[in-house]
Design an enzyme around this catalytic site. Structure first.
Site, PDB file in Angstrom:
ATOM      1  N   SER A 177       0.858  -1.189   0.000  1.00  0.00           N
ATOM      2  CA  SER A 177       0.000   0.000   0.000  1.00  0.00           C
ATOM      3  C   SER A 177       0.888   1.230   0.000  1.00  0.00           C
ATOM      4  O   SER A 177       1.631   1.477   0.960  1.00  0.00           O
ATOM      5  CB  SER A 177      -0.901   0.002   1.229  1.00  0.00           C
ATOM      6  OG  SER A 177      -1.565   1.247   1.291  1.00  0.00           O
TER       7      SER A 177
ATOM      8  N   MET B 265      -8.606   8.709  -0.682  1.00  0.00           N
ATOM      9  CA  MET B 265      -9.481   9.121   0.432  1.00  0.00           C
ATOM     10  C   MET B 265      -9.969  10.536   0.197  1.00  0.00           C
ATOM     11  O   MET B 265      -9.187  11.397  -0.213  1.00  0.00           O
ATOM     12  CB  MET B 265      -8.708   9.079   1.749  1.00  0.00           C
ATOM     13  CG  MET B 265      -8.120   7.729   2.060  1.00  0.00           C
ATOM     14  SD  MET B 265      -7.227   7.792   3.613  1.00  0.00           S
ATOM     15  CE  MET B 265      -6.578   6.111   3.672  1.00  0.00           C
TER      16      MET B 265
ATOM     17  N   ASP C 168      -7.370  -5.982   3.734  1.00  0.00           N
ATOM     18  CA  ASP C 168      -6.686  -4.678   3.776  1.00  0.00           C
ATOM     19  C   ASP C 168      -6.829  -4.041   5.153  1.00  0.00           C
ATOM     20  O   ASP C 168      -7.938  -3.765   5.596  1.00  0.00           O
ATOM     21  CB  ASP C 168      -7.334  -3.774   2.709  1.00  0.00           C
ATOM     22  CG  ASP C 168      -6.678  -2.409   2.584  1.00  0.00           C
ATOM     23  OD1 ASP C 168      -5.592  -2.202   3.150  1.00  0.00           O
ATOM     24  OD2 ASP C 168      -7.276  -1.552   1.898  1.00  0.00           O
TER      25      ASP C 168
ATOM     26  N   PHE D 262      -6.905   5.321   7.653  1.00  0.00           N
ATOM     27  CA  PHE D 262      -5.547   5.507   8.146  1.00  0.00           C
ATOM     28  C   PHE D 262      -4.768   4.202   8.056  1.00  0.00           C
ATOM     29  O   PHE D 262      -5.326   3.128   8.306  1.00  0.00           O
ATOM     30  CB  PHE D 262      -5.573   5.963   9.617  1.00  0.00           C
ATOM     31  CG  PHE D 262      -6.298   7.268   9.800  1.00  0.00           C
ATOM     32  CD1 PHE D 262      -5.621   8.476   9.649  1.00  0.00           C
ATOM     33  CD2 PHE D 262      -7.650   7.283  10.077  1.00  0.00           C
ATOM     34  CE1 PHE D 262      -6.299   9.684   9.787  1.00  0.00           C
ATOM     35  CE2 PHE D 262      -8.341   8.487  10.212  1.00  0.00           C
ATOM     36  CZ  PHE D 262      -7.662   9.694  10.069  1.00  0.00           C
ATOM     37  N   GLY D 263      -3.490   4.323   7.728  1.00  0.00           N
ATOM     38  CA  GLY D 263      -2.602   3.169   7.791  1.00  0.00           C
ATOM     39  C   GLY D 263      -2.169   2.950   9.232  1.00  0.00           C
ATOM     40  O   GLY D 263      -2.393   3.803  10.109  1.00  0.00           O
ATOM     41  N   GLY D 264      -1.565   1.820   9.479  1.00  0.00           N
ATOM     42  CA  GLY D 264      -0.947   1.585  10.777  1.00  0.00           C
ATOM     43  C   GLY D 264      -1.894   1.221  11.915  1.00  0.00           C
ATOM     44  O   GLY D 264      -1.501   1.249  13.076  1.00  0.00           O
TER      45      GLY D 264
ATOM     46  N   HIS E 296      -1.094  -1.217  -4.355  1.00  0.00           N
ATOM     47  CA  HIS E 296      -2.408  -0.794  -3.862  1.00  0.00           C
ATOM     48  C   HIS E 296      -2.351   0.714  -3.592  1.00  0.00           C
ATOM     49  O   HIS E 296      -1.461   1.194  -2.902  1.00  0.00           O
ATOM     50  CB  HIS E 296      -2.707  -1.572  -2.576  1.00  0.00           C
ATOM     51  CG  HIS E 296      -4.036  -1.301  -1.968  1.00  0.00           C
ATOM     52  ND1 HIS E 296      -5.186  -1.961  -2.372  1.00  0.00           N
ATOM     53  CD2 HIS E 296      -4.416  -0.466  -0.974  1.00  0.00           C
ATOM     54  CE1 HIS E 296      -6.211  -1.538  -1.638  1.00  0.00           C
ATOM     55  NE2 HIS E 296      -5.777  -0.628  -0.782  1.00  0.00           N
TER      56      HIS E 296
ATOM     57  N   ASP F 262      -4.511   3.995  -2.214  1.00  0.00           N
ATOM     58  CA  ASP F 262      -5.653   4.377  -1.385  1.00  0.00           C
ATOM     59  C   ASP F 262      -6.077   5.806  -1.671  1.00  0.00           C
ATOM     60  O   ASP F 262      -5.326   6.748  -1.395  1.00  0.00           O
ATOM     61  CB  ASP F 262      -5.264   4.268   0.095  1.00  0.00           C
ATOM     62  CG  ASP F 262      -5.167   2.823   0.534  1.00  0.00           C
ATOM     63  OD1 ASP F 262      -6.148   2.093   0.339  1.00  0.00           O
ATOM     64  OD2 ASP F 262      -4.107   2.432   1.056  1.00  0.00           O
TER      65      ASP F 262
ATOM     66  N   HIS G 192      -8.102   1.717  -4.661  1.00  0.00           N
ATOM     67  CA  HIS G 192      -9.146   1.555  -3.638  1.00  0.00           C
ATOM     68  C   HIS G 192      -9.799   2.922  -3.402  1.00  0.00           C
ATOM     69  O   HIS G 192      -9.167   3.811  -2.832  1.00  0.00           O
ATOM     70  CB  HIS G 192      -8.462   1.020  -2.368  1.00  0.00           C
ATOM     71  CG  HIS G 192      -9.346   0.823  -1.198  1.00  0.00           C
ATOM     72  ND1 HIS G 192      -8.859   0.552   0.064  1.00  0.00           N
ATOM     73  CD2 HIS G 192     -10.705   0.855  -1.074  1.00  0.00           C
ATOM     74  CE1 HIS G 192      -9.865   0.416   0.901  1.00  0.00           C
ATOM     75  NE2 HIS G 192     -10.989   0.604   0.250  1.00  0.00           N
TER      76      HIS G 192
ATOM     77  N   MET H  85     -11.947   5.140  -1.540  1.00  0.00           N
ATOM     78  CA  MET H  85     -12.665   5.431  -0.282  1.00  0.00           C
ATOM     79  C   MET H  85     -13.274   6.817  -0.424  1.00  0.00           C
ATOM     80  O   MET H  85     -12.876   7.773   0.250  1.00  0.00           O
ATOM     81  CB  MET H  85     -11.682   5.345   0.892  1.00  0.00           C
ATOM     82  CG  MET H  85     -11.282   3.914   1.210  1.00  0.00           C
ATOM     83  SD  MET H  85      -9.849   3.836   2.289  1.00  0.00           S
ATOM     84  CE  MET H  85      -8.572   3.921   1.038  1.00  0.00           C
TER      85      MET H  85
ATOM     86  N   MET I   8     -12.183  -5.076   4.389  1.00  0.00           N
ATOM     87  CA  MET I   8     -11.433  -4.170   5.267  1.00  0.00           C
ATOM     88  C   MET I   8     -11.295  -4.810   6.641  1.00  0.00           C
ATOM     89  O   MET I   8     -12.288  -5.225   7.246  1.00  0.00           O
ATOM     90  CB  MET I   8     -12.161  -2.826   5.418  1.00  0.00           C
ATOM     91  CG  MET I   8     -12.151  -1.938   4.188  1.00  0.00           C
ATOM     92  SD  MET I   8     -10.516  -1.618   3.498  1.00  0.00           S
ATOM     93  CE  MET I   8      -9.660  -0.882   4.890  1.00  0.00           C
TER      94      MET I   8
HETATM   95  C1  DX5 Z   1      -6.707   1.987   5.113  1.00  0.00           C
HETATM   96  C2  DX5 Z   1      -6.207   1.641   3.729  1.00  0.00           C
HETATM   97  C3  DX5 Z   1      -5.140   0.614   3.735  1.00  0.00           C
HETATM   98  C4  DX5 Z   1      -3.885   1.027   4.454  1.00  0.00           C
HETATM   99  C5  DX5 Z   1      -3.257  -0.202   5.028  1.00  0.00           C
HETATM  100  O1  DX5 Z   1      -7.757   2.878   5.006  1.00  0.00           O
HETATM  101  O2  DX5 Z   1      -7.278   1.158   2.931  1.00  0.00           O
HETATM  102  O3  DX5 Z   1      -4.827   0.176   2.412  1.00  0.00           O
HETATM  103  O4  DX5 Z   1      -2.952   1.680   3.648  1.00  0.00           O
HETATM  104  O5  DX5 Z   1      -2.210   0.179   5.853  1.00  0.00           O
HETATM  105  P1  DX5 Z   1      -1.654  -0.784   6.977  1.00  0.00           P
HETATM  106  O6  DX5 Z   1      -1.180  -2.024   6.303  1.00  0.00           O
HETATM  107  O7  DX5 Z   1      -0.570   0.011   7.591  1.00  0.00           O
HETATM  108  O8  DX5 Z   1      -2.797  -1.068   7.927  1.00  0.00           O
HETATM  109 ZN    ZN Z   2      -6.729   0.252   0.909  1.00  0.00          ZN
END
Ligand code: DX5
Ligand code: ZN
Length: 236
Positions: free
Chosen positions: A21, A50, A185, A156-158, A46, A48, A79, A81, A150
């Site tokens: 990602s 947003m 994901d 958010f990542g992490g 991938h 993202d 993706h 969102m 999901m």
């Molecule tokens: C979250 C995204 C994910 C995100 C995953 O809203 O859709 O694709 O980047 O990040 P990690 O692997 O850090 O949870």
């Molecule tokens: Zn994603």
């Protein structure tokens, strides 16, 4: 599956489908990051998108997708969102998306969006958030090429993986028509990827669990080995 699906082709050819990602990339050096991910063995990326409305965060848009497209021949898994995907599908395709995934929460009957996506020549996916029941997407499994489960609230990542989504993956795996990819994901890392593989996921989106490490190649190999070990245990 109704369109030709390059991700499925790669999966069928025996590749472990770990999708980095780019949200977790260092955007100062995007081209270099992509080169490192290619060298590590990634078959797709991938991306993202947003909108600050469907999710409480903004990420990046068309110019970055275009830049990534110019940087790599890898399959681009985009993706969306966003609350109004219909307004942007064609432009994301023109920017270089190979797969466009929309959320069931904004399109309770996603078929018109799938048709729009297929008309552009891209493959279509549908995603569902952790609180959204799997039954919402089941009627549409024959109309798209990808289901994106999901395993965190998007935005958010992490974040930490939510194991309560694993039964959704199992159910989808039981019902999936030939050729449908099942992607997971959010919070996918060395601790959680095995459970996802065992439940029957065929694609693994990894942000911080890969790009948060210094050596992408080593980390990619470790994650791929975990998938292989656990896929052999999958009850399908
Ligand atoms: C979250 C995204 C994910 C995100 C995953 O809203 O859709 O694709 O980047 O990040 P990690 O692997 O850090 O949870
Ligand atoms: Zn994603």
């Amino acid at each position: 599956m109704i369109a030709r699906s390059p991700l499925y082709d790669e999966y069928q050819a025996g590749h472990v489908m770990i999708g980095p990602s780019l949200l977790a990339a260092d955007f100062r050096y995007l081209a270099r990051e992509i080169e490192r991910l290619e060298a590590a063995g990634a078959r797709f990326l991938h991306l993202d998108i947003m909108d600050g409305h469907f999710v409480p965060n903004l990420s990046f848009g068309i110019p970055i997708v275009q830049a990534v497209r110019r940087a790599t021949p890898l399959i681009l898994d985009v993706h969306l969102m966003i609350s109004n995907p219909e307004a942007h599908i064609e432009r994301f395709r023109e920017a270089g998306a190979d797969y466009l995934t929309v959320h069931i929460e904004v399109a309770p009957d996603p078929r018109p969006l799938f048709e729009m996506i297929h008309r552009t020549g891209a493959c279509a996916g549908v995603s569902l958030n952790p609180p959204t029941p799997v039954e919402t997407v089941i009627p549409y499994l024959n109309n798209c090429e990808l289901v994106l489960v999901m395993s965190v609230m998007p935005g958010f990542g992490g974040q930490s993986f939510r194991p309560e989504v694993l039964p959704k993956i199992r159910r989808l795996r039981q019902l999936a028509p030939e050729g449908l990819m099942i992607s997971v994901d959010g919070g996918v890392n060395g601790q959680t990827i095995g459970q996802c593989a065992e439940a029957g996921a065929t694609m693994f989106i990894v942000g911080t669990g890969l790009l948060g490490h210094d050596n992408y190649s080593q980390r990619y190999r470790e994650l791929a080995a975990l998938v292989k070990n656990h896929q052999s245990k999958a009850v399908v």
